[in-house]
Design a protein around this motif. Structure first.
Motif, short mmCIF file in Angstrom:
data_model
loop_
_atom_site.label_atom_id
_atom_site.label_comp_id
_atom_site.label_asym_id
_atom_site.label_seq_id
_atom_site.Cartn_x
_atom_site.Cartn_y
_atom_site.Cartn_z
N GLY A 179 1.50 61.78 -36.76
CA GLY A 179 0.44 62.13 -35.81
C GLY A 179 -0.33 63.33 -36.31
N ARG A 180 -1.23 63.80 -35.48
CA ARG A 180 -2.08 64.91 -35.87
C ARG A 180 -1.37 66.25 -35.70
N VAL A 181 -1.80 67.21 -36.49
CA VAL A 181 -1.26 68.57 -36.39
C VAL A 181 -1.45 69.11 -34.98
N ASP A 182 -2.61 68.84 -34.39
CA ASP A 182 -2.89 69.36 -33.05
C ASP A 182 -2.31 68.48 -31.94
N ASP A 183 -1.51 67.48 -32.31
CA ASP A 183 -0.83 66.66 -31.31
C ASP A 183 0.45 67.31 -30.81
N VAL A 184 0.80 68.45 -31.38
CA VAL A 184 1.98 69.16 -30.89
C VAL A 184 1.54 69.97 -29.67
N LEU A 185 2.06 69.61 -28.50
CA LEU A 185 1.66 70.28 -27.27
C LEU A 185 2.79 71.16 -26.75
N ASN A 186 2.42 72.11 -25.93
CA ASN A 186 3.38 73.07 -25.38
C ASN A 186 3.47 72.86 -23.88
N THR A 187 4.63 72.39 -23.43
CA THR A 187 4.83 72.14 -22.01
C THR A 187 5.97 73.01 -21.50
N ALA A 241 7.92 45.54 -24.24
CA ALA A 241 6.92 45.26 -23.21
C ALA A 241 5.67 46.12 -23.34
N VAL A 242 5.60 46.97 -24.37
CA VAL A 242 4.44 47.84 -24.57
C VAL A 242 3.52 47.24 -25.62
N ARG A 243 2.26 46.97 -25.23
CA ARG A 243 1.27 46.43 -26.15
C ARG A 243 0.55 47.56 -26.89
N GLN A 244 0.22 48.63 -26.18
CA GLN A 244 -0.43 49.79 -26.77
C GLN A 244 0.04 51.03 -26.01
N ALA A 245 0.03 52.16 -26.69
CA ALA A 245 0.40 53.41 -26.01
C ALA A 245 -0.25 54.59 -26.71
N LEU A 246 -0.55 55.62 -25.95
CA LEU A 246 -1.06 56.87 -26.50
C LEU A 246 -0.57 58.00 -25.62
N VAL A 247 -0.07 59.05 -26.24
CA VAL A 247 0.44 60.22 -25.53
C VAL A 247 -0.46 61.41 -25.83
N LEU A 248 -0.82 62.15 -24.80
CA LEU A 248 -1.68 63.32 -24.93
C LEU A 248 -1.14 64.45 -24.07
N VAL A 291 9.47 63.88 -21.79
CA VAL A 291 9.23 62.74 -20.90
C VAL A 291 7.86 62.90 -20.23
N PRO A 292 6.98 61.90 -20.33
CA PRO A 292 5.66 62.02 -19.69
C PRO A 292 5.77 62.27 -18.19
N ARG A 293 4.94 63.20 -17.72
CA ARG A 293 4.86 63.49 -16.29
C ARG A 293 3.69 62.76 -15.64
N ARG A 294 2.72 62.36 -16.44
CA ARG A 294 1.58 61.61 -15.92
C ARG A 294 1.46 60.30 -16.68
N TRP A 295 1.15 59.24 -15.95
CA TRP A 295 1.08 57.91 -16.54
C TRP A 295 -0.23 57.24 -16.14
N ALA A 296 -0.78 56.46 -17.04
CA ALA A 296 -1.93 55.61 -16.74
C ALA A 296 -1.62 54.23 -17.32
N TRP A 297 -2.12 53.19 -16.65
CA TRP A 297 -1.78 51.81 -17.03
C TRP A 297 -3.05 50.98 -17.21
N TRP A 349 2.92 73.82 -15.76
CA TRP A 349 3.55 73.76 -17.08
C TRP A 349 2.63 74.17 -18.22
N GLY A 350 1.37 74.49 -17.91
CA GLY A 350 0.41 74.78 -18.97
C GLY A 350 -0.17 73.50 -19.50
N GLN A 351 0.67 72.68 -20.09
CA GLN A 351 0.32 71.33 -20.49
C GLN A 351 1.40 70.38 -19.99
N ALA A 352 0.98 69.21 -19.56
CA ALA A 352 1.94 68.17 -19.20
C ALA A 352 1.81 67.02 -20.19
N VAL A 353 2.90 66.36 -20.46
CA VAL A 353 2.87 65.18 -21.32
C VAL A 353 2.32 64.01 -20.51
N GLY A 354 1.25 63.42 -21.01
CA GLY A 354 0.65 62.27 -20.35
C GLY A 354 0.72 61.05 -21.24
#
Length: 383
Positions: free
Chosen positions: A278-286, A305-312, A355-361, A319-324
């Motif tokens: 992944g990208r260098v700036d993909d390291v997030l602080n939660t 069961a996952v066709r596509q996924a992206l975490v941001l 573990v993601p705290r926010r989800w979108a489908w 938390w400052g940042q949440a895993v989505g």
């Protein structure tokens, strides 16, 4: 560093090309017939400001030759990507060096299995190639309806190689390609390396990979473990037009080799196979804990069961940042159950903080024309 001088006759691709993309063949023929800067490609700017990458005749020639050597042949190409991005441009360049006429899939229309099959039927050379992004391949192999278009699958099987790039393909999609007996090559690269220069994790001829740790630039051995990826060789661009500061930051010469310092993290296996994390700036602080979004995405992608996924990382007042996580689930999937299984898989591999705290489908991840996920659009989905 001195500013790059771009000749007046260089092919400048600052945005979508109106009309027939094959009209670029004539100016490309001209600039590939002389030395020096030949094409200026504007990067997508998906995670930062856009840059105008200057590709020389020699870099494009080296890239074209390396692709021919790795795939074992030259042949006719099907253009299924926009030509103002490097993967589409390279279809035209490789066609010129091969002396074959490319066939164009209508760039203004939405990619469909039916359109792909129709365009492939117009190819005349038995040795044929195309470049696709994962979303395109998925629409053929894993359609939302669950019913594949047989003509499109047969068309895919007719290709000597399908170069797959733009973004990482999920293990599920690659397994589907293998099961369909397709000759798919996963590529890694960027505009600054004339497109893909690492095929199935292995650098093409004339390209070297270095993984930087603790400031160790090319010329020093790559230490075990993850670090920033550098790509070196004749395929590396001359730099950025009008931006000597960014050119100096990303391009370097070491021991006679020109290197590009990417914004990606990766790791080399003992036998030299590159894994991109992944990208260098993909390291997030939660909450004070650092989490690699790329590695969490990889866990999600492994679920059948996952066709596509992206975490941001998304802003969070506590938390400052949440895993989505934005997840495209297979048809008929129980989302509540899938979410629980994905959360447990991430927790087991990377700990509770990951573990993601926010989800979108969404029905499909928003994509840029390059085939890369539209991170800004995904961030909006995660709110």
């Amino acid at each position: 560093m001195a500013e790059l001088i771009v000749p007046d006759d260089a092919v400048v691709l600052d945005g979508p090309v109106a009309g027939d993309p094959l009209r670029l063949l004539s100016p490309l023929t001209r600039v590939l017939g002389r030395a020096g800067p030949a094409v200026v490609v504007r990067t997508s700017g998906s995670t930062g400001r856009a840059k105008r990458t200057v590709l020389t005749r020699d870099a494009l020639a080296a890239s074209s030759m390396a692709t021919a050597v790795r795939t074992g042949a030259v042949g006719q190409w099907l253009l299924a990507l926009p030509v103002h991005y490097v993967a589409g441009l390279q279809v035209l360049v490789r066609s010129l060096y091969a002396g074959t006429d490319p066939v164009v899939l209508d760039p203004a229309a939405r990619f469909t299995p039916e359109a792909f099959a129709e365009a492939a039927a117009r190819l005349e050379d038995p040795v044929r190639f195309t470049s696709l992004v994962p979303t395109q391949l998925q629409r053929i192999l894993e359609p939302e309806s669950g019913v594949r278009n047989g003509d499109a699958v047969s068309a895919l099987k007719s290709f000597s190689a399908v170069l797959l790039g733009g973004s990482a393909a999920s293990p599920r999609l690659l397994a589907a390609a293998r099961e369909a007996d397709l000759r798919v090559i996963s590529t890694y690269g960027m505009s600054e390396t004339c497109g893909g220069c690492v095929y199935d994790g292995v650098a093409v001829d004339g390209v070297s990979v270095h993984v930087e740790q603790d400031g160790g630039r090319p010329g020093t051995p790559s230490a075990p473990g993850p670090g920033r990826i550098w790509l070196g060789g004749a395929v590396v661009a001359a730099g950025y037009a009008g931006d000597p500061e960014q050119t100096a930051r990303h391009f370097h010469e070491a021991a006679g080799t020109r290197w590009y310092r990417t914004d990606d993290l990766g790791e080399l296996s003992p036998d030299g196979v590159l894994a991109v994390h992944g990208r260098v700036d993909d390291v997030l602080n939660t909450g004070g804990v650092k989490v690699s979004a790329g590695r969490v995405t990889a866990v999600l992608d492994r679920h059948p069961a996952v066709r596509q996924a992206l975490v941001l990382g998304v802003p969070d007042p506590e938390w400052g940042q949440a895993v989505g996580a934005a997840v495209v689930a297979a048809a008929g999937t129980d989302r509540a159950r899938l979410r629980a299984e994905l959360a447990e898989a991430v927790r087991a591999e990377h700990g509770s903080a990951a573990v993601p705290r926010r989800w979108a489908w969404p029905q499909e991840l928003p994509m840029l024309p390059t085939g890369k996920p539209d991170r800004a659009a995904v961030a909006r989905l995660l709110g």
